[in-house]
Design a protein around this motif. Structure first.
Motif, PDB file in Angstrom:
ATOM      1  N   THR A 200      19.282  53.861  50.376  1.00 42.25           N
ATOM      2  CA  THR A 200      19.871  53.229  48.891  1.00 42.25           C
ATOM      3  C   THR A 200      21.263  53.724  49.283  1.00 42.25           C
ATOM      4  OG1 THR A 200      18.474  56.112  48.169  1.00 42.25           O
ATOM      5  CG2 THR A 200      20.135  55.313  47.232  1.00 42.25           C
ATOM      6  N   ALA A 201      21.370  52.700  47.990  1.00 38.25           N
ATOM      7  CA  ALA A 201      22.744  52.426  48.288  1.00 38.25           C
ATOM      8  C   ALA A 201      23.141  52.138  46.564  1.00 38.25           C
ATOM      9  CB  ALA A 201      22.725  50.040  48.137  1.00 38.25           C
ATOM     10  N   ILE A 202      24.106  52.799  46.573  1.00 31.90           N
ATOM     11  CA  ILE A 202      25.127  53.281  45.117  1.00 31.90           C
ATOM     12  C   ILE A 202      25.875  52.389  45.441  1.00 31.90           C
ATOM     13  CG2 ILE A 202      25.918  54.477  44.168  1.00 31.90           C
ATOM     14  CD1 ILE A 202      25.011  56.666  46.000  1.00 31.90           C
ATOM     15  N   THR A 203      25.792  51.036  44.247  1.00 32.01           N
ATOM     16  CA  THR A 203      27.470  50.621  43.776  1.00 32.01           C
ATOM     17  C   THR A 203      28.124  51.000  42.952  1.00 32.01           C
ATOM     18  OG1 THR A 203      25.518  48.481  43.431  1.00 32.01           O
ATOM     19  CG2 THR A 203      27.466  47.977  42.860  1.00 32.01           C
ATOM     20  N   ILE A 204      29.518  51.150  43.924  1.00 29.15           N
ATOM     21  CA  ILE A 204      31.121  51.447  43.565  1.00 29.15           C
ATOM     22  C   ILE A 204      31.733  50.404  42.981  1.00 29.15           C
ATOM     23  CG2 ILE A 204      30.853  53.598  45.495  1.00 29.15           C
ATOM     24  CD1 ILE A 204      32.483  52.162  47.116  1.00 29.15           C
ATOM     25  N   ARG A 205      30.968  49.263  43.296  1.00 30.39           N
ATOM     26  CA  ARG A 205      32.391  48.092  42.723  1.00 30.39           C
ATOM     27  C   ARG A 205      31.330  46.807  42.852  1.00 30.39           C
ATOM     28  NH1 ARG A 205      36.743  44.126  43.777  1.00 30.39           N
ATOM     29  NH2 ARG A 205      36.165  44.803  46.164  1.00 30.39           N
ATOM     30  N   LYS A 206      31.912  46.210  41.516  1.00 32.39           N
ATOM     31  CA  LYS A 206      31.344  44.263  41.825  1.00 32.39           C
ATOM     32  C   LYS A 206      32.262  43.933  41.161  1.00 32.39           C
ATOM     33  CE  LYS A 206      27.096  42.327  40.613  1.00 32.39           C
ATOM     34  NZ  LYS A 206      25.077  42.721  39.859  1.00 32.39           N
ATOM     35  N   ASN A 207      32.377  42.662  41.422  1.00 31.85           N
ATOM     36  CA  ASN A 207      33.334  41.901  41.107  1.00 31.85           C
ATOM     37  C   ASN A 207      31.998  39.937  40.913  1.00 31.85           C
ATOM     38  OD1 ASN A 207      35.043  39.737  40.443  1.00 31.85           O
ATOM     39  ND2 ASN A 207      36.498  40.152  41.689  1.00 31.85           N
ATOM     40  N   GLU A 208      32.362  39.648  39.612  1.00 38.14           N
ATOM     41  CA  GLU A 208      31.043  38.924  39.911  1.00 38.14           C
ATOM     42  C   GLU A 208      31.723  37.232  39.771  1.00 38.14           C
ATOM     43  OE1 GLU A 208      27.711  39.101  39.155  1.00 38.14           O
ATOM     44  OE2 GLU A 208      27.513  40.490  38.122  1.00 38.14           O
ATOM     45  N   ASN A 209      32.990  37.446  40.087  1.00 41.46           N
ATOM     46  CA  ASN A 209      33.332  36.060  40.195  1.00 41.46           C
ATOM     47  C   ASN A 209      35.082  36.388  40.691  1.00 41.46           C
ATOM     48  OD1 ASN A 209      33.859  33.379  39.902  1.00 41.46           O
ATOM     49  ND2 ASN A 209      35.562  33.638  38.111  1.00 41.46           N
ATOM     50  N   ALA A 210      34.708  36.465  42.115  1.00 38.30           N
ATOM     51  CA  ALA A 210      35.702  37.236  43.114  1.00 38.30           C
ATOM     52  C   ALA A 210      36.123  35.839  43.659  1.00 38.30           C
ATOM     53  CB  ALA A 210      35.178  38.285  44.318  1.00 38.30           C
ATOM     54  N   LEU A 211      37.416  35.840  44.271  1.00 38.04           N
ATOM     55  CA  LEU A 211      38.286  34.949  44.965  1.00 38.04           C
ATOM     56  C   LEU A 211      37.879  35.368  46.181  1.00 38.04           C
ATOM     57  CD1 LEU A 211      39.108  31.727  43.912  1.00 38.04           C
ATOM     58  CD2 LEU A 211      41.818  33.051  44.597  1.00 38.04           C
ATOM     59  N   MET A 212      37.780  34.740  47.057  1.00 41.09           N
ATOM     60  CA  MET A 212      36.885  34.749  48.705  1.00 41.09           C
ATOM     61  C   MET A 212      38.002  33.337  49.238  1.00 41.09           C
ATOM     62  SD  MET A 212      33.977  36.417  47.830  1.00 41.09           S
ATOM     63  CE  MET A 212      33.305  35.417  47.650  1.00 41.09           C
ATOM     64  N   ILE A 213      38.862  34.344  50.646  1.00 39.30           N
ATOM     65  CA  ILE A 213      39.431  33.174  51.715  1.00 39.30           C
ATOM     66  C   ILE A 213      39.264  33.580  53.119  1.00 39.30           C
ATOM     67  CG2 ILE A 213      41.270  32.808  50.304  1.00 39.30           C
ATOM     68  CD1 ILE A 213      43.062  34.840  51.555  1.00 39.30           C
ATOM     69  N   PRO A 214      39.247  32.184  54.013  1.00 40.77           N
ATOM     70  CA  PRO A 214      38.738  33.108  55.550  1.00 40.77           C
ATOM     71  C   PRO A 214      39.915  34.015  56.234  1.00 40.77           C
ATOM     72  CG  PRO A 214      39.214  30.393  55.365  1.00 40.77           C
ATOM     73  CD  PRO A 214      39.570  31.560  54.338  1.00 40.77           C
ATOM     74  N   LEU A 215      38.819  35.180  56.290  1.00 42.65           N
ATOM     75  CA  LEU A 215      39.633  36.601  56.539  1.00 42.65           C
ATOM     76  C   LEU A 215      40.682  36.036  57.947  1.00 42.65           C
ATOM     77  CD1 LEU A 215      40.268  39.252  56.765  1.00 42.65           C
ATOM     78  CD2 LEU A 215      38.315  39.707  58.564  1.00 42.65           C
ATOM     79  N   SER A 216      40.604  34.623  58.266  1.00 43.48           N
ATOM     80  CA  SER A 216      41.477  34.144  59.969  1.00 43.48           C
ATOM     81  C   SER A 216      42.276  33.733  59.430  1.00 43.48           C
ATOM     82  CB  SER A 216      40.916  33.059  60.801  1.00 43.48           C
ATOM     83  OG  SER A 216      40.642  32.730  59.835  1.00 43.48           O
ATOM     84  N   ALA A 217      42.983  33.115  58.227  1.00 42.38           N
ATOM     85  CA  ALA A 217      43.760  32.479  57.910  1.00 42.38           C
ATOM     86  C   ALA A 217      45.070  33.401  57.276  1.00 42.38           C
ATOM     87  CB  ALA A 217      43.342  32.379  56.239  1.00 42.38           C
TER      88      ALA A 217
END
Length: 270
Positions: A200-217
């Protein structure tokens, strides 16, 4: 005079050599630094945050057949696993009439044999409905704080991985010393029975147009970027998406920015 001039020129030659070495080292370090840098564009896309748990299928309708007095089981009309319709006879005791099924379902337990004595109030057999099903999960305190009534959920069963069942959180409550979540499914696949388990997976947050960057930055909560042709360092608030990407939670990074990353990064903020 010639020997004297050579002696006077020696310090100048040494200074020139030292300056040349420093320039070579600086150029070499700059070249290596540039080689270790890469420039990427922020990525835009959906990000889903969910709570995962193992759920158990339960039924709302359960009937335990029992007599109000000590009774000898004269006749059993059903066996474990039998399907029964509403009104079907179940068991006959010392009385002149049998106990009947109050609803359609499946006989999930038969605890006595014919001619045995059943004490008053003891469960003779059990019927479970297979149409009033829901999923029950138990969560820890940290996870339960994120769960709200009405949140969407998705379930899958072993050997039915390609079939996802959509559902909704119906209730969040305390039962004994357990934090319980009740999930109603839109429709269960054929053959699903009470006590079966599902992922089972319960969705607690959803962002349809999230801005993502490299974690290493991300280094010490800051990111080096190029904006409008200028290099700058900006503080950033992020949330880790996976081992390589982080979601930007504020307006510090713009979609048109260029992110500068290093081949030997520090660990990003989790």
């Amino acid at each position: 005079m010639i020997g004297l001039n050579r002696f006077k020129n020696r310090p100048s030659s040494k200074i020139l050599i030292v300056i040349s070495v420093i320039l070579l080292i600086t150029i070499s370090l700059s070249m290596n630094f540039c080689k270790n840098e890469s420039i990427t564009k922020p990525e835009q896309g959906p990000v889903v945050e969910a709570v995962y748990a193992l759920g158990t299928v339960k039924t709302d309708k359960l009937f335990n057949a029992r007599f109000g007095m000590n009774t000898i089981i004269k006749k059993l009309y059903v066996r474990e696993g039998d399907s029964v319709e509403k009104g079907s006879p179940l068991v006959m005791g010392d009385t002149s009439y049998p106990l009947t099924a109050p609803f359609s379902g499946v006989v999930t337990a038969v605890n006595y044999l014919e001619d045995e004595m059943a004490a008053a109030g003891q469960i003779i057999l059990t019927i479970s409905s297979i149409t009033n099903l829901y999923v029950k999960i138990s969560l820890d305190q940290e996870s339960i704080l994120s769960i709200r009534k009405g949140q969407p959920a998705e379930m899958s069963f072993e050997n039915l991985r390609n079939e996802k069942i959509s559902g909704t959180v119906e209730a969040v409550y305390l039962s004994g010393d357990e934090f319980i979540v009740r999930i109603a499914a839109e429709k269960f696949p054929q053959g699903i029975l009470p006590q079966m388990t599902c992922d089972t997976a319960i969705t607690i947050r959803k962002n349809e147009n999230a801005l993502m960057i490299p974690l290493s930055a991300v280094k010490a909560g800051k990111v080096n970027i190029i904006r409008d042709g200028k290099k700058m360092t900006v503080p950033v608030s992020i949330k880790k998406v996976d081992s390589k990407k982080a979601e930007v939670l504020d307006n510090s990074i713009l979609p048109d920015d260029r992110i500068i990353t290093s081949d030997n990064p520090e660990k990003g903020k989790k």
